[in-house]
Design an enzyme around this catalytic site. Structure first.
Site, PDB file in Angstrom:
ATOM      1  CG  ASP A  89      -0.274   0.000   2.524  1.00 39.77           C
ATOM      2  OD1 ASP A  89       0.977  -0.039   2.562  1.00 39.77           O
ATOM      3  OD2 ASP A  89      -0.964   0.032   3.553  1.00 39.77           O
ATOM      4  CE  LYS A 140       3.251   4.409  12.882  1.00 38.75           C
ATOM      5  NZ  LYS A 140       3.917   3.189  12.464  1.00 38.75           N
TER       6      LYS A 140
END
Length: 173
Positions: A89, A140
């Protein structure tokens, strides 16, 4: 809509990943499926239209990146040589041929393709030594954990031996 089926310039984003793999001579492709898997398998079928041969693996429960790779690479589709993992993706023009050359030159078991970005908060931040070895990986991070502008692109070059480090049927990243 499954993320790999989101249209970009009139075709699913996964088409671009498959074309990239084919351009670099990688034509045996394993695809892990979870959300609305039939939409992907119905659209791409055997992969012949994209110039690749597709093998599908359905994840009943999310297994994470490493867990999904292990599940897809098991049985008759187990890799016997260096293989590439990339997201279906995402869009990239990564020179996989050059990355594979680098991987082989280093004699690495695993190579992560990295990139520099302005705002690393949405990525896995990677700190490497001068010779390119990964010293630290923070997924993150918050601003207090940002020690680098170098991030993981989600493209991995792996030797089959790496699969032995992953526990089967358990989520693993």
């Amino acid at each position: 809509t499954p993320k790999p089926m989101v249209p970009v310039l009139g075709k699913p984003v996964l088409s671009y990943a498959l074309q990239l793999l084919r351009r670099h001579g990688l034509t045996e492709v394993g695809v892990t499926l979870q959300y609305l898997p039939e939409r992907i398998s119905r659209h791409f079928g055997s992969g012949a239209k994209e110039g690749v041969k597709l093998h599908y693996h359905r994840e009943r429960e999310p297994l994470g990146t490493a867990g999904g790779v292990l599940a897809a690479a098991s049985g008759r589709h187990a890799p016997h040589r260096t293989f590439v993992v990339l997201s279906g993706d995402g869009l990239t023009d990564c020179d996989l041929t050059d990355a594979l050359r680098f991987h082989k030159e280093k004699g690495a078991l695993a190579t992560l393709v990295l990139s520099r970005v302005r705002d690393p908060l949405s990525y896995g931040v990677v700190i490497t030594s001068a010779d390119g070895r990964v010293l630290r990986f923070v997924e993150k991070p918050g601003w207090g954990e940002v020690y680098s502008d170098t991030v993981n692109t989600g493209i991995y070059l792996l030797e089959p031996e790496v699969l032995s480090y992953i526990f089967p049927d358990k989520p693993c990243d």
